[in-house]
Design a protein around this motif. Structure first.
Motif, PDB file in Angstrom:
ATOM      1  N   LEU A   1       1.518   5.494   4.951  1.00  0.00           N
ATOM      2  CA  LEU A   1       1.571   6.896   5.398  1.00  0.00           C
ATOM      3  C   LEU A   1       1.368   7.853   4.235  1.00  0.00           C
ATOM      4  O   LEU A   1       0.673   8.880   4.366  1.00  0.00           O
ATOM      5  CB  LEU A   1       2.908   7.175   6.081  1.00  0.00           C
ATOM      6  CG  LEU A   1       3.137   6.511   7.445  1.00  0.00           C
ATOM      7  CD1 LEU A   1       4.544   6.802   7.946  1.00  0.00           C
ATOM      8  CD2 LEU A   1       2.094   7.013   8.451  1.00  0.00           C
ATOM      9  N   VAL A   2       1.985   7.553   3.095  1.00  0.00           N
ATOM     10  CA  VAL A   2       1.828   8.415   1.920  1.00  0.00           C
ATOM     11  C   VAL A   2       0.369   8.468   1.494  1.00  0.00           C
ATOM     12  O   VAL A   2      -0.172   9.540   1.192  1.00  0.00           O
ATOM     13  CB  VAL A   2       2.728   7.911   0.762  1.00  0.00           C
ATOM     14  CG1 VAL A   2       2.358   8.606  -0.545  1.00  0.00           C
ATOM     15  CG2 VAL A   2       4.191   8.149   1.078  1.00  0.00           C
ATOM     16  N   ALA A   3      -0.286   7.298   1.473  1.00  0.00           N
ATOM     17  CA  ALA A   3      -1.686   7.258   1.063  1.00  0.00           C
ATOM     18  C   ALA A   3      -2.596   7.908   2.102  1.00  0.00           C
ATOM     19  O   ALA A   3      -3.524   8.649   1.765  1.00  0.00           O
ATOM     20  CB  ALA A   3      -2.102   5.798   0.823  1.00  0.00           C
ATOM     21  N   TRP A   4      -2.339   7.674   3.395  1.00  0.00           N
ATOM     22  CA  TRP A   4      -3.214   8.157   4.468  1.00  0.00           C
ATOM     23  C   TRP A   4      -3.174   9.684   4.595  1.00  0.00           C
ATOM     24  O   TRP A   4      -4.212  10.331   4.739  1.00  0.00           O
ATOM     25  CB  TRP A   4      -2.788   7.502   5.772  1.00  0.00           C
ATOM     26  CG  TRP A   4      -3.729   7.775   6.916  1.00  0.00           C
ATOM     27  CD1 TRP A   4      -3.692   8.805   7.788  1.00  0.00           C
ATOM     28  CD2 TRP A   4      -4.875   6.989   7.272  1.00  0.00           C
ATOM     29  NE1 TRP A   4      -4.720   8.718   8.695  1.00  0.00           N
ATOM     30  CE2 TRP A   4      -5.481   7.602   8.389  1.00  0.00           C
ATOM     31  CE3 TRP A   4      -5.439   5.815   6.762  1.00  0.00           C
ATOM     32  CZ2 TRP A   4      -6.623   7.092   9.007  1.00  0.00           C
ATOM     33  CZ3 TRP A   4      -6.569   5.308   7.375  1.00  0.00           C
ATOM     34  CH2 TRP A   4      -7.149   5.953   8.482  1.00  0.00           C
TER      35      TRP A   4
ATOM     36  N   VAL B   1       6.195  14.804  -1.529  1.00  0.00           N
ATOM     37  CA  VAL B   1       7.002  13.585  -1.390  1.00  0.00           C
ATOM     38  C   VAL B   1       6.949  12.817  -2.711  1.00  0.00           C
ATOM     39  O   VAL B   1       5.869  12.484  -3.203  1.00  0.00           O
ATOM     40  CB  VAL B   1       6.488  12.700  -0.239  1.00  0.00           C
ATOM     41  CG1 VAL B   1       7.245  11.376  -0.198  1.00  0.00           C
ATOM     42  CG2 VAL B   1       6.622  13.428   1.084  1.00  0.00           C
ATOM     43  N   LYS B   2       8.101  12.541  -3.266  1.00  0.00           N
ATOM     44  CA  LYS B   2       8.170  11.857  -4.555  1.00  0.00           C
ATOM     45  C   LYS B   2       7.910  10.357  -4.385  1.00  0.00           C
ATOM     46  O   LYS B   2       8.400   9.741  -3.440  1.00  0.00           O
ATOM     47  CB  LYS B   2       9.534  12.077  -5.208  1.00  0.00           C
ATOM     48  CG  LYS B   2       9.799  13.533  -5.586  1.00  0.00           C
ATOM     49  CD  LYS B   2      11.159  13.688  -6.233  1.00  0.00           C
ATOM     50  CE  LYS B   2      11.419  15.146  -6.596  1.00  0.00           C
ATOM     51  NZ  LYS B   2      12.752  15.342  -7.210  1.00  0.00           N
TER      52      LYS B   2
ATOM     53  N   THR C   1      -1.647  -2.824 -10.132  1.00  0.00           N
ATOM     54  CA  THR C   1      -0.364  -2.285  -9.662  1.00  0.00           C
ATOM     55  C   THR C   1      -0.481  -0.873  -9.116  1.00  0.00           C
ATOM     56  O   THR C   1       0.541  -0.206  -8.916  1.00  0.00           O
ATOM     57  CB  THR C   1       0.659  -2.303 -10.808  1.00  0.00           C
ATOM     58  OG1 THR C   1       0.136  -1.530 -11.908  1.00  0.00           O
ATOM     59  CG2 THR C   1       0.935  -3.716 -11.281  1.00  0.00           C
ATOM     60  N   GLY C   2      -1.704  -0.411  -8.864  1.00  0.00           N
ATOM     61  CA  GLY C   2      -1.859   0.968  -8.393  1.00  0.00           C
ATOM     62  C   GLY C   2      -1.127   1.253  -7.103  1.00  0.00           C
ATOM     63  O   GLY C   2      -0.585   2.353  -6.918  1.00  0.00           O
ATOM     64  N   TRP C   3      -1.068   0.281  -6.207  1.00  0.00           N
ATOM     65  CA  TRP C   3      -0.406   0.513  -4.912  1.00  0.00           C
ATOM     66  C   TRP C   3       1.093   0.735  -5.069  1.00  0.00           C
ATOM     67  O   TRP C   3       1.712   1.439  -4.275  1.00  0.00           O
ATOM     68  CB  TRP C   3      -0.668  -0.666  -3.978  1.00  0.00           C
ATOM     69  CG  TRP C   3      -0.040  -1.961  -4.438  1.00  0.00           C
ATOM     70  CD1 TRP C   3      -0.529  -2.834  -5.350  1.00  0.00           C
ATOM     71  CD2 TRP C   3       1.214  -2.501  -3.997  1.00  0.00           C
ATOM     72  NE1 TRP C   3       0.305  -3.895  -5.521  1.00  0.00           N
ATOM     73  CE2 TRP C   3       1.397  -3.724  -4.697  1.00  0.00           C
ATOM     74  CE3 TRP C   3       2.186  -2.093  -3.085  1.00  0.00           C
ATOM     75  CZ2 TRP C   3       2.511  -4.517  -4.528  1.00  0.00           C
ATOM     76  CZ3 TRP C   3       3.303  -2.892  -2.908  1.00  0.00           C
ATOM     77  CH2 TRP C   3       3.461  -4.085  -3.620  1.00  0.00           C
ATOM     78  N   LEU C   4       1.688   0.140  -6.141  1.00  0.00           N
ATOM     79  CA  LEU C   4       3.116   0.339  -6.354  1.00  0.00           C
ATOM     80  C   LEU C   4       3.447   1.787  -6.695  1.00  0.00           C
ATOM     81  O   LEU C   4       4.554   2.257  -6.445  1.00  0.00           O
ATOM     82  CB  LEU C   4       3.614  -0.577  -7.480  1.00  0.00           C
ATOM     83  CG  LEU C   4       3.610  -2.079  -7.190  1.00  0.00           C
ATOM     84  CD1 LEU C   4       3.995  -2.861  -8.433  1.00  0.00           C
ATOM     85  CD2 LEU C   4       4.570  -2.404  -6.053  1.00  0.00           C
ATOM     86  N   ALA C   5       2.471   2.492  -7.260  1.00  0.00           N
ATOM     87  CA  ALA C   5       2.717   3.884  -7.626  1.00  0.00           C
ATOM     88  C   ALA C   5       2.916   4.776  -6.409  1.00  0.00           C
ATOM     89  O   ALA C   5       3.471   5.872  -6.514  1.00  0.00           O
ATOM     90  CB  ALA C   5       1.546   4.412  -8.463  1.00  0.00           C
ATOM     91  N   LEU C   6       2.465   4.330  -5.241  1.00  0.00           N
ATOM     92  CA  LEU C   6       2.560   5.149  -4.027  1.00  0.00           C
ATOM     93  C   LEU C   6       3.827   4.869  -3.216  1.00  0.00           C
ATOM     94  O   LEU C   6       4.016   5.473  -2.158  1.00  0.00           O
ATOM     95  CB  LEU C   6       1.326   4.901  -3.146  1.00  0.00           C
ATOM     96  CG  LEU C   6      -0.020   5.312  -3.744  1.00  0.00           C
ATOM     97  CD1 LEU C   6      -1.156   4.913  -2.811  1.00  0.00           C
ATOM     98  CD2 LEU C   6      -0.045   6.814  -3.999  1.00  0.00           C
ATOM     99  N   LEU C   7       4.695   3.961  -3.689  1.00  0.00           N
ATOM    100  CA  LEU C   7       5.926   3.687  -2.943  1.00  0.00           C
ATOM    101  C   LEU C   7       6.777   4.958  -2.879  1.00  0.00           C
ATOM    102  O   LEU C   7       7.165   5.504  -3.907  1.00  0.00           O
ATOM    103  CB  LEU C   7       6.729   2.576  -3.619  1.00  0.00           C
ATOM    104  CG  LEU C   7       6.115   1.171  -3.616  1.00  0.00           C
ATOM    105  CD1 LEU C   7       7.022   0.207  -4.356  1.00  0.00           C
ATOM    106  CD2 LEU C   7       5.889   0.679  -2.200  1.00  0.00           C
ATOM    107  N   PRO C   8       7.090   5.449  -1.691  1.00  0.00           N
ATOM    108  CA  PRO C   8       7.843   6.709  -1.578  1.00  0.00           C
ATOM    109  C   PRO C   8       9.328   6.513  -1.856  1.00  0.00           C
ATOM    110  O   PRO C   8       9.959   5.602  -1.306  1.00  0.00           O
ATOM    111  CB  PRO C   8       7.597   7.129  -0.125  1.00  0.00           C
ATOM    112  CG  PRO C   8       7.307   5.863   0.598  1.00  0.00           C
ATOM    113  CD  PRO C   8       6.660   4.925  -0.374  1.00  0.00           C
TER     114      PRO C   8
END
Length: 537
Positions: free
Chosen positions: A197-200, A208-209, A323-330
């Protein structure tokens, strides 16, 4: 067996990514520190620990204690803070290793279950409340609407999964073990969904942090220290080390009972000490065995420590891969996982049992929980230890003493308050149901005086028989107390007798002056004392 270890390793690794990052947040550290603390520690524990299915890594209570210890010393997330977190793990690891090498495993017995429950309840409330601002996206009473919607939605989904997912999965044909694992993996699914959801919708741009950039690659093995903080960290390190051992032993023992295995407490100390040294070397923070992760490890089929090795290798692979996807964990979703995880620690069964069985233990439980809430985590640990030891000393200082009577037609003697026992006019039989030591000798002598006075009110007491069948030890202070009692009774014309003295106790008494000056006899049994003295009453 190998298939079970592989499946358990995969499942726990999937669980550890969001959980480890969330607990690093509780500790005031960057989320990636949680993954760092989940790689080398379980490998070292697998080498030295004694549990086959224990999962070692970050844990909520220890993370909270880390934050409480480091908060006054450095700003959360700063370079100094990270150094001090590793230094705290180092000191805790050294303390645990030293205790293991010195065979201090018995220390786990000095924290009663009610007090441990009170500490857990208080810590869970503190942790959950501390995550509310992160879940809402701002300090209360303010909130950030997108963050609150994402966090509250994650929270509701996790609560629903906890309440109904296992039942749903079983209804769909999944076995109980698989359904339980599915519930445990729900946080991973929710966090992944929240990340999508954060990425989309580009929610990071809306405020959102997220966890931010996560360094790729394995943590460097080094030990950065701050020479000016050793003394400030020593006391919290010892308390944290104690809690690490206590929490880990609780989890490991529960699983060992299921597997009919025997734990070695001193090896556990060494394994946990090595794990914390590994965490210090790899930029982590204090770690321990986790009940929830260990239960998942067991349910997923773990048979040997190889499962923990596989989990650690998979987590290392996750850092080596992009690890780029880990940066988007809300962060609101991670906060929701923390809240739901610690809410599971709010078990009140121990309190209900203690209220029915022992009000003193119930009071200790409530006092410990309140101590954590009002005074802080470290104070709560100290209060818990003091209450545990205080309760033990208080009970030992007031041993149960029973007036005995003979059950008619037998050679059995029982408490006359509970059984219709026969007594003799001039003979008083007293059974002392505890070891005699400096802390209770005065209370025992006072109780003996009370019973003599009550017995002599009906007729003169000529014989006092102390039945020592439950006395395992008599220390020097208690020995002098018995000698003084013997002298006092001699002046009153009352003979002091001993009955059913245990062998080791009698051997020590033979080296003293008590037996040679005793104005009565030492009887092998209470029945023999009765047969000889009852007719002389």
């Amino acid at each position: 067996m190998l298939a079970g270890d592989i499946s358990a390793g995969v499942v726990v690794a999937m669980m550890m990514i969001p959980q480890g990052m969330a607990y690093a947040m509780v500790a005031g550290l960057p989320p990636v520190a949680g993954i760092y603390a989940s790689i080398l520690p379980p490998l070292l524990y697998a080498l030295f620990g004694s549990s086959m299915t224990q999962s070692v890594g970050p844990m909520a209570i220890v993370a909270l204690m880390t934050a409480a210890a480091l908060g006054p010393l450095a700003a959360a997330g700063s370079g100094l803070y990270m150094v001090l977190a590793a230094q705290l793990a180092l000191l805790s690891g050294i303390a645990l290793l030293a205790c293991g090498l010195l065979r201090f495993g018995f220390l786990a017995n000095f924290f009663s279950r009610p007090v441990m429950s009170g500490f857990t309840i208080g810590s869970a409330i503190v942790i959950a409340w501390g995550q509310v601002p992160t879940l809402a996206g701002a300090a209360l009473p303010r909130f950030h609407l997108p963050s609150l919607m994402l966090g509250a939605g994650s929270l509701l989904l996790l609560l629903a999964a906890r309440a109904w997912l296992a039942r749903l999965l079983r209804a769909l044909g999944m076995g109980p073990g698989g359904a339980d694992i599915g519930v445990r993996l729900a946080p991973m699914v929710v966090v992944i969904g929240a990340t999508v959801l954060v990425a989309w919708f580009d929610l990071a741009a809306a405020g959102v942090k997220t966890t931010g950039a996560v360094p790729a690659g394995l943590p460097g093995l080094n030990l950065a220290l701050s020479n000016g903080h050793w003394r400030a960290l020593l006391q919290p390190a010892l308390l944290i080390g104690f809690m690490i051992f206590l929490i880990s032993m609780s989890a490991a023992q529960a699983l060992a009972l299921k597997r009919q295995e025997k734990l070695h407490s001193n090896m556990e100390l060494i394994g946990l000490g090595a794990a914390n040294l590994g965490s210090a070397l790899s930029g982590g923070f204090p770690v321990t065995g986790s009940m929830s992760r260990s239960a998942v490890n067991f349910s997923a089929g773990a048979n040997t420590p190889l499962a923990s090795v596989i989990s650690a290798l998979l987590l290392a692979l996750a850092l080596v891969a992009p690890t780029g996807w880990l940066a988007l964990l809300p962060l609101p979703a991670l906060a929701a996982t923390i809240i739901v995880a610690v809410l599971g620690m709010l078990e009140l069964a121990t309190l209900r049992t203690a209220l029915r069985y022992d009000r003193g233990d119930a009071l200790a439980l409530v006092a410990t929980a309140c101590g954590v809430l009002v005074l802080g985590v470290e104070a709560g640990v100290v209060i818990g230890v003091v209450l545990s030891m205080g309760t033990l000393i208080w009970r030992a200082s007031r041993p149960h003493i029973a007036v005995l009577g003979r059950i008619a037609g037998t050679e059995h003697f029982r408490n006359i308050e509970r059984y219709p026992g026969e007594t003799a006019p001039g003979v008083l039989l007293l059974r002392i149901d505890a070891g005699l030591f400096f802390g209770n000798v005065e209370a025992v002598n006072a109780r003996i005086e009370e019973e003599l006075a009550a017995h002599s009110a009906h007729c003169f007491t000529r014989h006092l028989v102390l039945v020592l069948s439950a006395v395992n030890a008599i220390d020097t202070s208690a020995l002098f107390g018995l000698i003084e009692l013997n002298v006092l009774l001699r002046h009153r014309g009352v003979k002091l007798h001993l009955a059913e003295v245990k062998g080791p106790v009698l051997d020590r008494l033979k080296t003293s002056d008590l037996l040679s000056t005793l104005n009565g006899k030492v009887f092998l049994s209470t029945a023999m004392a009765w047969d000889e003295l009852a007719g002389k009453g």
